[in-house]
Motif scaffolding. Structure first.
Motif, PDB file in Angstrom:
ATOM      1  N   PRO A 456      12.756   7.431  -4.618  1.00 45.43           N
ATOM      2  CA  PRO A 456      12.720   5.973  -4.400  1.00 45.43           C
ATOM      3  C   PRO A 456      11.554   5.321  -5.137  1.00 45.43           C
ATOM      4  CG  PRO A 456      13.056   7.136  -2.333  1.00 45.43           C
ATOM      5  CD  PRO A 456      12.725   8.183  -3.345  1.00 45.43           C
ATOM      6  N   THR A 457      11.768   4.144  -5.586  1.00 40.27           N
ATOM      7  CA  THR A 457      10.696   3.426  -6.297  1.00 40.27           C
ATOM      8  C   THR A 457       9.601   2.937  -5.345  1.00 40.27           C
ATOM      9  OG1 THR A 457      11.962   1.379  -6.122  1.00 40.27           O
ATOM     10  CG2 THR A 457      12.255   2.706  -8.130  1.00 40.27           C
ATOM     11  N   ALA A 458       9.957   2.905  -4.059  1.00 38.80           N
ATOM     12  CA  ALA A 458       8.954   2.456  -3.079  1.00 38.80           C
ATOM     13  C   ALA A 458       9.369   2.907  -1.677  1.00 38.80           C
ATOM     14  CB  ALA A 458       8.786   0.937  -3.124  1.00 38.80           C
ATOM     15  N   PHE A 459       8.352   3.006  -0.762  1.00 38.03           N
ATOM     16  CA  PHE A 459       8.666   3.242   0.657  1.00 38.03           C
ATOM     17  C   PHE A 459       7.626   2.520   1.520  1.00 38.03           C
ATOM     18  CE2 PHE A 459       5.377   6.286   0.273  1.00 38.03           C
ATOM     19  CZ  PHE A 459       5.015   6.757   1.533  1.00 38.03           C
ATOM     20  N   THR A 460       7.975   2.308   2.792  1.00 34.63           N
ATOM     21  CA  THR A 460       7.144   1.470   3.688  1.00 34.63           C
ATOM     22  C   THR A 460       6.826   2.253   4.962  1.00 34.63           C
ATOM     23  OG1 THR A 460       9.165   0.519   4.595  1.00 34.63           O
ATOM     24  CG2 THR A 460       8.136  -0.672   2.786  1.00 34.63           C
ATOM     25  N   PRO A 461       5.723   2.983   4.966  1.00 34.84           N
ATOM     26  CA  PRO A 461       5.364   3.758   6.164  1.00 34.84           C
ATOM     27  C   PRO A 461       4.709   2.880   7.246  1.00 34.84           C
ATOM     28  CG  PRO A 461       3.732   4.112   4.441  1.00 34.84           C
ATOM     29  CD  PRO A 461       4.767   3.221   3.857  1.00 34.84           C
ATOM     30  N   ASN A 462       5.507   1.999   7.898  1.00 33.43           N
ATOM     31  CA  ASN A 462       4.976   1.066   8.885  1.00 33.43           C
ATOM     32  C   ASN A 462       5.497   1.339  10.289  1.00 33.43           C
ATOM     33  OD1 ASN A 462       7.585   0.257   8.604  1.00 33.43           O
ATOM     34  ND2 ASN A 462       7.111  -1.755   7.703  1.00 33.43           N
ATOM     35  N   THR A 505       0.146   9.266   4.696  1.00 33.10           N
ATOM     36  CA  THR A 505      -1.209   9.491   5.205  1.00 33.10           C
ATOM     37  C   THR A 505      -1.923  10.502   4.335  1.00 33.10           C
ATOM     38  OG1 THR A 505      -0.514  11.255   6.704  1.00 33.10           O
ATOM     39  CG2 THR A 505      -0.493   8.993   7.572  1.00 33.10           C
ATOM     40  N   ILE A 506      -3.276  10.387   4.350  1.00 23.26           N
ATOM     41  CA  ILE A 506      -4.109  11.349   3.635  1.00 23.26           C
ATOM     42  C   ILE A 506      -5.118  11.895   4.630  1.00 23.26           C
ATOM     43  CG2 ILE A 506      -5.725  11.707   1.725  1.00 23.26           C
ATOM     44  CD1 ILE A 506      -4.535   9.275   0.364  1.00 23.26           C
ATOM     45  N   GLY A 507      -4.967  13.171   4.980  1.00 26.32           N
ATOM     46  CA  GLY A 507      -5.877  13.773   5.962  1.00 26.32           C
ATOM     47  C   GLY A 507      -5.801  13.100   7.309  1.00 26.32           C
ATOM     48  N   GLY A 508      -4.651  12.585   7.706  1.00 25.83           N
ATOM     49  CA  GLY A 508      -4.439  11.942   8.998  1.00 25.83           C
ATOM     50  C   GLY A 508      -4.699  10.463   9.000  1.00 25.83           C
ATOM     51  N   ALA A 510      -4.125   6.592   7.181  1.00 21.43           N
ATOM     52  CA  ALA A 510      -3.138   5.888   6.365  1.00 21.43           C
ATOM     53  C   ALA A 510      -3.674   5.659   4.960  1.00 21.43           C
ATOM     54  CB  ALA A 510      -2.776   4.555   7.013  1.00 21.43           C
ATOM     55  N   ALA A 511      -2.816   5.970   4.013  1.00 17.87           N
ATOM     56  CA  ALA A 511      -3.174   5.770   2.600  1.00 17.87           C
ATOM     57  C   ALA A 511      -3.134   4.289   2.260  1.00 17.87           C
ATOM     58  CB  ALA A 511      -2.227   6.530   1.703  1.00 17.87           C
ATOM     59  N   ASN A 512      -3.876   3.936   1.240  1.00 19.15           N
ATOM     60  CA  ASN A 512      -3.895   2.544   0.816  1.00 19.15           C
ATOM     61  C   ASN A 512      -2.591   2.152   0.130  1.00 19.15           C
ATOM     62  OD1 ASN A 512      -6.562   2.196   1.713  1.00 19.15           O
ATOM     63  ND2 ASN A 512      -7.402   2.969  -0.246  1.00 19.15           N
ATOM     64  N   GLU A 513      -2.304   0.887   0.216  1.00 14.90           N
ATOM     65  CA  GLU A 513      -1.133   0.365  -0.497  1.00 14.90           C
ATOM     66  C   GLU A 513      -1.408   0.433  -1.997  1.00 14.90           C
ATOM     67  OE1 GLU A 513       1.708  -3.238   0.603  1.00 14.90           O
ATOM     68  OE2 GLU A 513      -0.142  -3.937  -0.363  1.00 14.90           O
ATOM     69  N   GLY A 514      -0.343   0.779  -2.758  1.00  8.80           N
ATOM     70  CA  GLY A 514      -0.513   0.843  -4.211  1.00  8.80           C
ATOM     71  C   GLY A 514       0.477   1.807  -4.872  1.00  8.80           C
ATOM     72  N   THR A 515       0.193   2.121  -6.110  1.00 12.38           N
ATOM     73  CA  THR A 515       1.077   2.986  -6.899  1.00 12.38           C
ATOM     74  C   THR A 515       0.544   4.419  -6.891  1.00 12.38           C
ATOM     75  OG1 THR A 515       1.690   1.162  -8.346  1.00 12.38           O
ATOM     76  CG2 THR A 515       2.059   3.394  -9.181  1.00 12.38           C
ATOM     77  N   LEU A 538       3.680   2.539  -2.585  1.00  9.64           N
ATOM     78  CA  LEU A 538       3.528   2.554  -1.129  1.00  9.64           C
ATOM     79  C   LEU A 538       3.237   1.107  -0.731  1.00  9.64           C
ATOM     80  CD1 LEU A 538       1.531   5.046   1.045  1.00  9.64           C
ATOM     81  CD2 LEU A 538       1.414   2.602   1.476  1.00  9.64           C
ATOM     82  N   ILE A 539       4.079   0.575   0.146  1.00 14.60           N
ATOM     83  CA  ILE A 539       3.997  -0.826   0.525  1.00 14.60           C
ATOM     84  C   ILE A 539       3.765  -0.919   2.032  1.00 14.60           C
ATOM     85  CG2 ILE A 539       5.189  -3.047   0.592  1.00 14.60           C
ATOM     86  CD1 ILE A 539       6.835  -2.093  -1.811  1.00 14.60           C
ATOM     87  N   LYS A 540       2.798  -1.748   2.427  1.00 10.61           N
ATOM     88  CA  LYS A 540       2.552  -2.009   3.842  1.00 10.61           C
ATOM     89  C   LYS A 540       2.982  -3.424   4.169  1.00 10.61           C
ATOM     90  CE  LYS A 540      -1.367   1.155   4.425  1.00 10.61           C
ATOM     91  NZ  LYS A 540      -2.801   1.254   4.835  1.00 10.61           N
ATOM     92  N   LYS A 541       3.792  -3.545   5.214  1.00 12.41           N
ATOM     93  CA  LYS A 541       4.206  -4.882   5.618  1.00 12.41           C
ATOM     94  C   LYS A 541       4.566  -4.912   7.087  1.00 12.41           C
ATOM     95  CE  LYS A 541       8.991  -4.337   4.128  1.00 12.41           C
ATOM     96  NZ  LYS A 541      10.110  -4.909   3.377  1.00 12.41           N
TER      97      LYS A 541
END
Length: 541
Positions: A456-462, A505-508, A510-515, A538-541
Motif C-alpha cells: 500500500p502507498t499509505a496506512f493509518t495506524p490510529n 511503532t518503533i520500540g513500543g 508510535a512512529a512519526n508521520e512521514g515517508t 505513515l499517516i496520522k489522523k
C-alpha cells in the motif's frame, strides 16, 4: 499354359540352312561368323593342296591345333588363322574373323487385340532377325519393324518365347520368355478428369486422368476442337498422363481416348470429356498460406509439374532478398521466430517467364512495453489465398499456461498474468479458418513478466480498525523477509513473516508521520530469490 524348357528348344528348333562363310583366301569356311557365346565353329577345308597338314590358331596367343572344331566361351572378336604344311607357296596362312556376342533379350512391342489376339512388332536392332514362339509349334520370324500376330484359345496367361538370330547362324542364342494375358474384348478406359493449362506463355499442356490402363494396349488420345487432332499414339504406364506443348486455340474442347486394335485396324472409343477453356491458368497460389512453425516459416504452395518458384523474403520494412528456388511447399528456416517476415513469390515457367506473382505473410505481432506487465500490441493479419475471414486471437504466457482473447482491432493492450509464468512469457497471435480447420501461428515475441508484490502507498495506524497495519499482498511463496527503514536509512523494523503486519511503532512508541522505505526479499515458486524496494507513507489522523 505352355511351359518351356531348354531341352524342348534343342529338339524342336531346326537348324538354319545357310551359306558357308569363306576365309580371306577361300581355303576354308565356317557355317557362320557371328553368333552368341558360347559359340562353336566347325571348319570345312576347301583348298586343293592334297594330303598336307593343316593347323589352326583360334585366337591370338592360342596353341596351334589340328582340331577343326572350337568353342568360344566368352564374347569377343576372334581371328582364326590356318597354317598349311606345303612347300612352294608364298603364303602358307589364311584367316577368318568371327564374333561371339552376348545373348540379349530381343526388343519387341506387344499389343493386345480383340478376341485374345496378340500383336508382336520387332523393335530389335541387335540381331539380324528374331523368332517369336507363341506355342511350341506356332512361331514367326521378324526383322526390325515387322509385325506378327497370333490368336490364343483361352484367356489364361500365356508364355511367349523370344530368340535372337544372326544371319548364317543356327539358333544358338538364349531363349527369353514373357507372360502375356490375352483379353477377349478390347475396351477403352474412361476419362475421369481432363484439363488444359497454359504452362508457358502460349504453350499448353493437357492433364488427363483415366480410370484404368493396360500397358500392352495401344492407346490414342484425341483433342476435339472442333476437328479431332491426334495427340498421342502409343503405350501408357500410368493412368495419369501429361501431354506438353499441345496445339490449342483457346476455345472449348473435348478429349477422348481410343484403344486401338492393330490386328484388325479397329478402335474402341471412350465417351468425350468436354470442358470450357475459361480457366487455362495453372495457378500455383490457389492454396497459398504461411505459418510460423518450430523449424521456421512453412509456406504452403501447389506442387507444379514444370517450372519453379522464385522466393524473396524481407524483414519488416527491409528490402526483399532472394532465397532458394522451390517446386512446391517448403519451410524457410529463420534465425529468430520473434521477427516479422514477408514473402514475395514468383512462379516461373519452364520457359523462364514469370507467369504469376503473389505475396504472403503469416499473422504478425509487434509488441511495445508501456508499463509494468502491460504491453501494446500491433496485429498484422495474414496474407494468403484462403477465401474467408479467419478468427484472430492473441496469446500471452508460455507452453504450459496461456491467456488468450479475440483480436477485434489492429492495436490493443495486453496485461501479463503471473499464472502464465514468470519472468519469461511470449506474446503471439493466431488466425483460424472454419472451412478447413487451418490455424496459422504468428511470430512469438519474448516479454518479461515482472513479479510485483503489492505494498500500500499509505496506512493509518490510529486504532480505528481500518488500515491500522502495513500488509503485503501477492507474495508467490511464504518465504519472505521485510525490512522497514526511516527516511535516513535507519532500520526500524524487520520480519520474516509473509505478511509483516507493522503497526507503526518503533520500540513500543508510535512512529512519526512521514515517508518510510521498505525492502522485501522473497523466494519465487521456481526457487529464485528476488528483492523489491519502495516507499510508503505513515499517516496520522
Amino acid at each position: 499354359m505352355h511351359r518351356w524348357t531348354p531341352i524342348i528348344f534343342v529338339l524342336l528348333f531346326p537348324m538354319l540352312l545357310s551359306a558357308q562363310v569363306l576365309s580371306s583366301k577361300g581355303r576354308f569356311s565356317v557355317e557362320f561368323d557371328k553368333g552368341c557365346a558360347p559359340m562353336t565353329v566347325n571348319i570345312t577345308e576347301l583348298d586343293t593342296f592334297g594330303d598336307v597338314t593343316r593347323q589352326y590358331y583360334y585366337f591370338e596367343g592360342a596353341d596351334i591345333t589340328n582340331n577343326q572344331t572350337f568353342s568360344y566361351q566368352d564374347p569377343g572378336v576372334y581371328q582364326i588363322v590356318q597354317v598349311v604344311g606345303v612347300d612352294g607357296i608364298d603364303d602358307k596362312t589364311d584367316t577368318l574373323f568371327v564374333e561371339a556376342l552376348t545373348s540379349l533379350k530381343p526388343q519387341v512391342l506387344y499389343s493386345k487385340c480383340n478376341g485374345r489376339q496378340i500383336s508382336v512388332t520387332s523393335a530389335d536392332t541387335y540381331y539380324d532377325s528374331i523368332r517369336v514362339y507363341f506355342t511350341l509349334n506356332d512361331s514367326v520370324t521378324l526383322i526390325n519393324g515387322q509385325t506378327g500376330s497370333f490368336t490364343f484359345s483361352t484367356n489364361d496367361s500365356q508364355v511367349v518365347a523370344l530368340k535372337g538370330l544372326f544371319q548364317n547362324a543356327d539358333e544358338i542364342c538364349s531363349t527369353f520368355f514373357d507372360n502375356i494375358a490375352p483379353i477377349p474384348v478390347l475396351e477403352s478406359p474412361e476419362i475421369v478428369n481432363a484439363s488444359v493449362k497454359e504452362t508457358c506463355k502460349d504453350l499448353f499442356t493437357l492433364y488427363l486422368e483415366l480410370d484404368s490402363i493396360d500397358s500392352l494396349i495401344n492407346y490414342r488420345i484425341n483433342l476435339i476442337q472442333p476437328s479431332p487432332i491426334l495427340l498421342f499414339d502409343g503405350y501408357l504406364s500410368e493412368s495419369t498422363i501429361v501431354l506438353n506443348d499441345i496445339p490449342f486455340n483457346r476455345q472449348n474442347y473435348c478429349v477422348n481416348i481410343e484403344a486401338y486394335d492393330p490386328c484388325n485396324d479397329t478402335s474402341d472409343f471412350s465417351e468425350n470429356f468436354c470442358a470450357e477453356s475459361n480457366d487455362l491458368s495453372l495457378s500455383p497460389f490457389e492454396s497459398m498460406y504461411s505459418i510460423y512453425t518450430g523449424s521456421g516459416i512453412y509456406i504452403n504452395l501447389d506442387e507444379v509439374g514444370s517450372g519453379s518458384f522464385k522466393i524473396f523474403r524481407r524483414l519488416d520494412q527491409g528490402e526483399f532478398e532472394e532465397r532458394s528456388n522451390q517446386t512446391g511447399s517448403f519451410t524457410d528456416p529463420v534465425g529468430s521466430k520473434a521477427r516479422r517476415y514477408y514473402y514475395q513469390i514468383d512462379y516461373v515457367d519452364s520457359c523462364n517467364q514469370i507467369l504469376y506473382s503473389a505475396e504472403t505473410n503469416p499473422p504478425l505481432v509487434e509488441v511495445d512495453n508501456v508499463n509494468t506487465n502491460t504491453f501494446n500490441v500491433s496485429f498484422i493479419p495474414p496474407n494468403n489465398s484462403i477465401q474467408e475471414l479467419g478468427v484472430n486471437e492473441y496469446h500471452t504466457g508460455n507452453d504450459f499456461s496461456k491467456t488468450s482473447g479475440e483480436i477485434t482491432q489492429s492495436n490493443f493492450t495486453v496485461q501479463l498474468d503471473a499464472k502464465d509464468g514468470s519472468p519469461r512469457q511470449f506474446v503471439s497471435a493466431s488466425t483460424t479458418y472454419a472451412s478447413n480447420g487451418i490455424t496459422l501461428n504468428s511470430n512469438a515475441v519474448t516479454v518479461r513478466h515482472e513479479l510485483v508484490v503489492y505494498v500500500p502507498t499509505a496506512f493509518t495506524p490510529n486504532g480505528d480498525g481500518l488500515n491500522d497495519t502495513l500488509e503485503l499482498f501477492g507474495l508467490p511463496t511464504e518465504i519472505a523477509t521485510t525490512k522497514i527503514y526511516s527516511r535516513w536509512g535507519q532500520l526500524i523494523y524487520s520480519s520474516d513473516q509473509a505478511s509483516p503486519g507493522w503497526d507503526g511503532t518503533i520500540g513500543g512508541s508510535a512512529a512519526n508521520e512521514g515517508t518510510y522505505l521498505y525492502e522485501i526479499t522473497f523466494e519465487t515458486s521456481s526457487g529464485e530469490i528476488r528483492t523489491q524496494k519502495g516507499t510508503f507513507a505513515l499517516i496520522k489522523k
